[in-house]
Write a protein that holds these residues in place. Structure first.
Motif, PDB file in Angstrom:
ATOM      1  N   LEU A 148       0.820  -1.208   0.000  1.00  0.00           N
ATOM      2  CA  LEU A 148       0.000   0.000   0.000  1.00  0.00           C
ATOM      3  C   LEU A 148       0.859   1.266   0.000  1.00  0.00           C
ATOM      4  O   LEU A 148       0.387   2.340  -0.359  1.00  0.00           O
ATOM      5  N   TYR A 149       2.116   1.144   0.416  1.00  0.00           N
ATOM      6  CA  TYR A 149       3.028   2.280   0.364  1.00  0.00           C
ATOM      7  C   TYR A 149       3.624   2.461  -1.027  1.00  0.00           C
ATOM      8  O   TYR A 149       4.271   3.467  -1.310  1.00  0.00           O
ATOM      9  N   GLU A 152      -1.395   2.776  -5.236  1.00  0.00           N
ATOM     10  CA  GLU A 152      -2.789   2.925  -4.810  1.00  0.00           C
ATOM     11  C   GLU A 152      -3.551   1.636  -5.112  1.00  0.00           C
ATOM     12  O   GLU A 152      -3.446   1.087  -6.210  1.00  0.00           O
ATOM     13  N   LYS A 177      -8.774   7.659  -1.106  1.00  0.00           N
ATOM     14  CA  LYS A 177      -8.722   7.303   0.314  1.00  0.00           C
ATOM     15  C   LYS A 177      -9.321   5.918   0.514  1.00  0.00           C
ATOM     16  O   LYS A 177     -10.420   5.634   0.028  1.00  0.00           O
ATOM     17  N   TYR A 190      -5.567   4.962   4.383  1.00  0.00           N
ATOM     18  CA  TYR A 190      -4.473   5.315   3.480  1.00  0.00           C
ATOM     19  C   TYR A 190      -4.969   6.348   2.470  1.00  0.00           C
ATOM     20  O   TYR A 190      -5.974   6.127   1.786  1.00  0.00           O
ATOM     21  N   TYR A 192      -4.048   8.889  -0.868  1.00  0.00           N
ATOM     22  CA  TYR A 192      -3.179   8.966  -2.046  1.00  0.00           C
ATOM     23  C   TYR A 192      -3.451  10.242  -2.850  1.00  0.00           C
ATOM     24  O   TYR A 192      -4.558  10.770  -2.857  1.00  0.00           O
ATOM     25  N   CYS A 197       1.171   7.323  -2.074  1.00  0.00           N
ATOM     26  CA  CYS A 197       0.664   7.345  -0.702  1.00  0.00           C
ATOM     27  C   CYS A 197       1.212   8.572   0.014  1.00  0.00           C
ATOM     28  O   CYS A 197       2.427   8.741   0.139  1.00  0.00           O
ATOM     29  N   VAL A 200      -0.927   7.987   6.154  1.00  0.00           N
ATOM     30  CA  VAL A 200      -1.561   6.805   6.732  1.00  0.00           C
ATOM     31  C   VAL A 200      -1.957   7.140   8.165  1.00  0.00           C
ATOM     32  O   VAL A 200      -1.140   7.661   8.929  1.00  0.00           O
TER      33      VAL A 200
END
Length: 221
Positions: A148-149, A152, A177, A190, A192, A197, A200
């Protein structure tokens, strides 16, 4: 070896030393480049920066890829570190390691590896995972919490938690989001922008925290 070394003319020795020194310098520079963080985030609690989280980008050859994050933080007498590394081949997860240290002690570690009779076998160790039985995950994994980092999660409905060894539901909250429901019932949010990203919001060891992209420390891609 000593005799052979003494037989080398002085100028050749000097040239050899220069070549070796040059190779060492180049090697050090390449090492520094290879381990440089792609993105750096500030870890914030109650408006105060208590640590950082680094996202590393290590693309290999033959359709292999490694995702790695490292985080260090300190709150009063609580000093911790958290790290994960996931390895992919042709877009599918083949192994993952997640470790959490507190004040220098290993609190928990989770190892996910390809199993012989199932897709994955998950093993737990550390102080908080004593006598915790291993589990299996009977489905292929292409996205994890760590991923997720990196991108997206468009059109993705679940991701794998490297810490808990379980799949987690993910839902779109609004444009850019996403909410991820963890096995312990907590939700991470999370956010973006342009696919990157930016922030968080989560909980770690009882602390409500924000992980915010520090654009001034973001390394070259």
């Amino acid at each position: 070896m000593e005799l052979l070394r003494d037989c080398i003319p002085l100028e050749n020795k000097t040239i050899g030393k220069m070549r070796v020194s040059g190779l060492v310098v180049i090697g050090c520079l390449m090492l520094a480049i290879s381990v440089r963080a792609q993105n750096v985030y500030d870890v914030i609690v109650a408006g105060r920066t208590i640590g950082s989280l680094k996202v590393f980008d290590e693309k290999g050859t033959d359709n292999t890829e490694t995702h790695r994050i490292e985080s260090d933080f300190k709150v009063m007498f609580y000093k911790g570190s958290y790290s994960t590394q996931t390895n992919y081949v042709q877009g599918k997860l083949v192994s993952a390691t997640c470790a959490h240290h507190v004040n220098g002690d290993l609190k928990e570690k989770t190892l996910t590896k390809t199993g012989s009779k199932s897709f994955y076998e998950v093993l737990f160790s550390g102080e908080d995972s004593e006598d915790k039985p291993s589990v299996v995950v009977n489905k292929p994994i292409s996205s994890t919490i760590t991923s997720l980092y990196y991108k997206e999660p468009i059109n993705i409905t679940e991701v794998y938690s490297e810490r808990y060894g379980k799949m987690c539901n993910i839902r779109k909250l609004s444009e850019g989001k996403y909410g991820v429901t963890l096995p312990d019932g907590k939700e991470g949010v999370y956010s973006y922008k342009n696919g990157l990203c930016r922030e968080v919001k989560t909980d770690l060891a009882g602390f409500k925290l924000r992980i915010v992209l520090n654009e001034g420390k973001t390394a070259l891609r």
